[in-house]
Write a protein that holds these residues in place. Structure first.
Motif, short mmCIF file in Angstrom:
data_model
loop_
_atom_site.label_atom_id
_atom_site.label_comp_id
_atom_site.label_asym_id
_atom_site.label_seq_id
_atom_site.Cartn_x
_atom_site.Cartn_y
_atom_site.Cartn_z
N MET A 76 0.84 -1.20 0.00
CA MET A 76 0.00 0.00 0.00
C MET A 76 0.87 1.24 0.00
O MET A 76 1.78 1.36 0.81
N SER A 77 0.60 2.15 -0.91
CA SER A 77 1.27 3.44 -0.87
C SER A 77 0.41 4.43 -0.11
O SER A 77 0.64 4.70 1.06
N TYR A 78 -0.66 4.93 -0.76
CA TYR A 78 -1.55 5.88 -0.10
C TYR A 78 -2.99 5.51 -0.41
O TYR A 78 -3.33 5.20 -1.55
N LYS A 79 -3.82 5.53 0.61
CA LYS A 79 -5.26 5.31 0.43
C LYS A 79 -6.01 6.33 1.28
O LYS A 79 -5.58 6.66 2.38
N PRO A 80 -7.16 6.81 0.77
CA PRO A 80 -7.93 7.79 1.54
C PRO A 80 -8.81 7.13 2.59
O PRO A 80 -9.45 6.09 2.34
N ALA A 81 -8.83 7.72 3.77
CA ALA A 81 -9.72 7.28 4.84
C ALA A 81 -10.45 8.50 5.38
O ALA A 81 -10.10 9.64 5.08
N ILE A 82 -11.47 8.25 6.16
CA ILE A 82 -12.22 9.33 6.79
C ILE A 82 -12.66 8.85 8.16
O ILE A 82 -12.82 7.65 8.40
N MET A 83 -12.83 9.77 9.09
CA MET A 83 -13.29 9.44 10.43
C MET A 83 -14.82 9.37 10.42
O MET A 83 -15.47 10.24 9.82
N SER A 84 -15.40 8.38 11.07
CA SER A 84 -16.86 8.24 11.06
C SER A 84 -17.54 9.50 11.57
O SER A 84 -18.58 9.91 11.03
N ALA A 85 -16.95 10.14 12.58
CA ALA A 85 -17.56 11.36 13.13
C ALA A 85 -17.50 12.52 12.14
O ALA A 85 -18.30 13.45 12.24
N SER A 86 -16.57 12.47 11.18
CA SER A 86 -16.47 13.54 10.20
C SER A 86 -17.66 13.57 9.25
O SER A 86 -17.87 14.55 8.54
N LEU A 87 -18.44 12.50 9.24
CA LEU A 87 -19.58 12.39 8.34
C LEU A 87 -20.87 12.82 9.01
O LEU A 87 -21.91 12.87 8.36
N GLY A 88 -20.83 13.16 10.30
CA GLY A 88 -22.02 13.60 11.01
C GLY A 88 -22.04 13.07 12.44
O GLY A 88 -21.40 12.07 12.75
N ARG A 89 -22.77 13.76 13.30
CA ARG A 89 -22.83 13.39 14.71
C ARG A 89 -23.54 12.06 14.90
O ARG A 89 -24.54 11.77 14.24
N ALA A 90 -23.03 11.27 15.85
CA ALA A 90 -23.55 9.92 16.08
C ALA A 90 -25.03 9.94 16.42
O ALA A 90 -25.79 9.06 15.99
N TRP A 91 -25.47 10.92 17.21
CA TRP A 91 -26.86 10.92 17.67
C TRP A 91 -27.83 11.50 16.63
O TRP A 91 -29.03 11.49 16.81
N ILE B 35 5.01 13.39 4.03
CA ILE B 35 5.01 12.41 2.94
C ILE B 35 6.34 12.37 2.20
O ILE B 35 6.90 11.29 1.97
N PHE B 36 6.87 13.53 1.84
CA PHE B 36 8.08 13.56 1.03
C PHE B 36 9.37 13.60 1.86
O PHE B 36 10.26 12.79 1.66
N ASN B 37 9.45 14.52 2.80
CA ASN B 37 10.69 14.67 3.57
C ASN B 37 10.88 13.55 4.58
O ASN B 37 12.02 13.18 4.90
N MET B 38 9.77 13.01 5.10
CA MET B 38 9.87 11.95 6.10
C MET B 38 9.63 10.57 5.52
O MET B 38 9.98 9.57 6.13
N GLY B 39 9.00 10.51 4.35
CA GLY B 39 8.81 9.23 3.67
C GLY B 39 7.60 8.42 4.11
O GLY B 39 7.58 7.20 3.97
N TYR B 40 6.56 9.10 4.61
CA TYR B 40 5.37 8.38 5.07
C TYR B 40 4.65 7.72 3.90
O TYR B 40 4.47 8.32 2.83
N LYS B 41 4.18 6.50 4.12
CA LYS B 41 3.28 5.80 3.21
C LYS B 41 2.21 5.13 4.05
O LYS B 41 2.50 4.59 5.11
N GLY B 42 0.98 5.15 3.57
CA GLY B 42 -0.09 4.53 4.33
C GLY B 42 -1.39 5.28 4.15
O GLY B 42 -1.58 6.02 3.19
N TYR B 43 -2.30 5.07 5.10
CA TYR B 43 -3.59 5.73 5.02
C TYR B 43 -3.46 7.22 5.31
O TYR B 43 -2.71 7.64 6.20
N VAL B 44 -4.20 8.02 4.55
CA VAL B 44 -4.30 9.45 4.76
C VAL B 44 -5.76 9.73 5.11
O VAL B 44 -6.65 9.56 4.28
N SER B 45 -6.00 10.13 6.34
CA SER B 45 -7.37 10.31 6.82
C SER B 45 -7.81 11.76 6.67
O SER B 45 -7.13 12.68 7.12
N MET B 46 -8.95 11.94 6.01
CA MET B 46 -9.53 13.27 5.83
C MET B 46 -10.44 13.53 7.02
O MET B 46 -11.60 13.11 7.05
#
Length: 339
Positions: A1-16, A292-303
């Motif tokens: 895996m290089s980079y894949k987009p993720a999102i936090m469940s709470a970012s999509l709306g309040r649980a209640w 990403i570039f200077n440190m070399g991170y690869k993995g999930y990128v969470s919006m």
């Protein structure tokens, strides 16, 4: 895996206000590949299923099974669960012990969710409830790391500085704690908002910035790239925020007495990256490039997002947030040539 987009469940709306299943469906439909499970979502699923405002451990585990199945059906990896709040450095050691017991349940939950990361935001309780001793903070967190290391598979902990945390409010302080914990399964979540939001931005200032914002951030990012071990960066969150039209102080609509301005700002006015039409102004791309570039991170990128918009009612809210989030990801991926 290089980079894949993720999102936090709470970012999509309040649980209640917004059903977990619907939020997951909208995230999948938008094109996300992963999701961070917010504990409040899981708790709400348990409450609704059991008709119980204080779900039992079994009911929470049953809710975790449901959430795992829904994510699997929609093709979403669960990259972690968060937030394990208000833990480290407590004066009240009985509360510390209670949270250790709570963590034992969380370790069962993440196994059901088929994830191996628990995120811990740095404590932001008032200073009179905390002991600002970095050795105690590290010792408390080492205790969690050792619990996670005893699990099969090993559970990792991603510690995150919040730009309003009482003691650990910068990446420098965060990294100092992680080095002191000194466990292979204890690392960091780096968040563009919490990095730029402390060194570069100040919502209580008329300019929206700290006095030497650009120079200070450039020096900070240079040091971060040199000092932080990339193998300890378990995942990253990219997010922006709205520039306030007036200083966020007493009298401002977002002001809450007793909360630091940056906390009030975070809870009401974060934005997805590149949403300049909504007032986004942080140098979040510069922070992301460094990681990403200077440190070399690869993995999930969470919006990630926290905003008053998440509290709007209506079935359209999760879909709108999912589309905004994936648009930000696609822009970031194009600008940085991520694959």
């Amino acid at each position: 895996m290089s980079y894949k987009p993720a999102i936090m469940s709470a970012s999509l709306g309040r649980a209640w206000l917004h059903e977990f299943d619907h939020k997951v469906q909208e995230a999948s439909k938008a094109g996300f590949k992963g999701i961070e499970i917010f504990y409040e979502d899981l708790d709400y699923v348990a409450r609704k299923a059991s008709n119980n405002d204080s779900p039992s451990p079994k009911q929470l585990l049953d809710a975790a099974s449901h959430c795992s199945e829904v994510c699997q059906q929609n093709g979403l990896d669960i990259i972690g669960m968060q937030p394990f709040l208000f833990y480290e450095g407590l004066k009240d050691r009985a509360q510390h012990d209670a949270l250790i017991e709570k963590m034992k349940l969380w370790l069962q939950i993440v196994k059901i969710l088929k994830t191996d990361i628990i995120q811990i935001p740095a404590n932001f309780l008032p200073a009179d409830q905390l002991i600002g001793d970095v050795d105690l903070i590290a010792s408390d967190l080492r205790e969690l790391a050792d619990l996670g290391a005893a699990e099969t598979p090993v559970v990792k902990f991603a510690y995150e500085n919040l730009c309003w945390s009482t003691y650990v409010d910068t990446w420098d302080k965060l990294w100092n704690v992680v080095k002191r914990v000194d466990r292979p399964n204890f690392g960091v979540c780096l968040d563009t908002f919490n990095i730029a939001g402390r060194v570069w931005a100040d919502p209580a200032s008329p300019t929206g910035k700290t006095p030497n914002a650009d120079a200070d951030l450039a020096r900070s990012l240079e040091r971060m790239a040199k000092e932080v071990d990339i193998t300890k960066v378990f995942y990253i969150q990219v997010v922006d925020a709205e520039r306030m039209s007036s200083p966020l102080v007493a009298g401002h609509p977002f002001h809450t007495e007793g909360n630091p301005p940056r906390m009030n700002w975070s809870r009401n006015a974060r934005l997805f990256m590149y949403e300049t039409e909504r007032g986004a102004y942080l140098p979040s791309e510069d922070v992301a490039k460094t990681i990403i570039f200077n440190m070399g991170y690869k993995g999930y990128v969470s919006m990630e997002l926290f905003s008053k918009s998440m509290s709007e009612e209506g079935e359209h809210v999760p879909g709108e947030h999912a589309q905004r989030g994936i648009k930000a990801w696609k822009t970031l991926a194009q600008k940085l040539n991520l694959n």
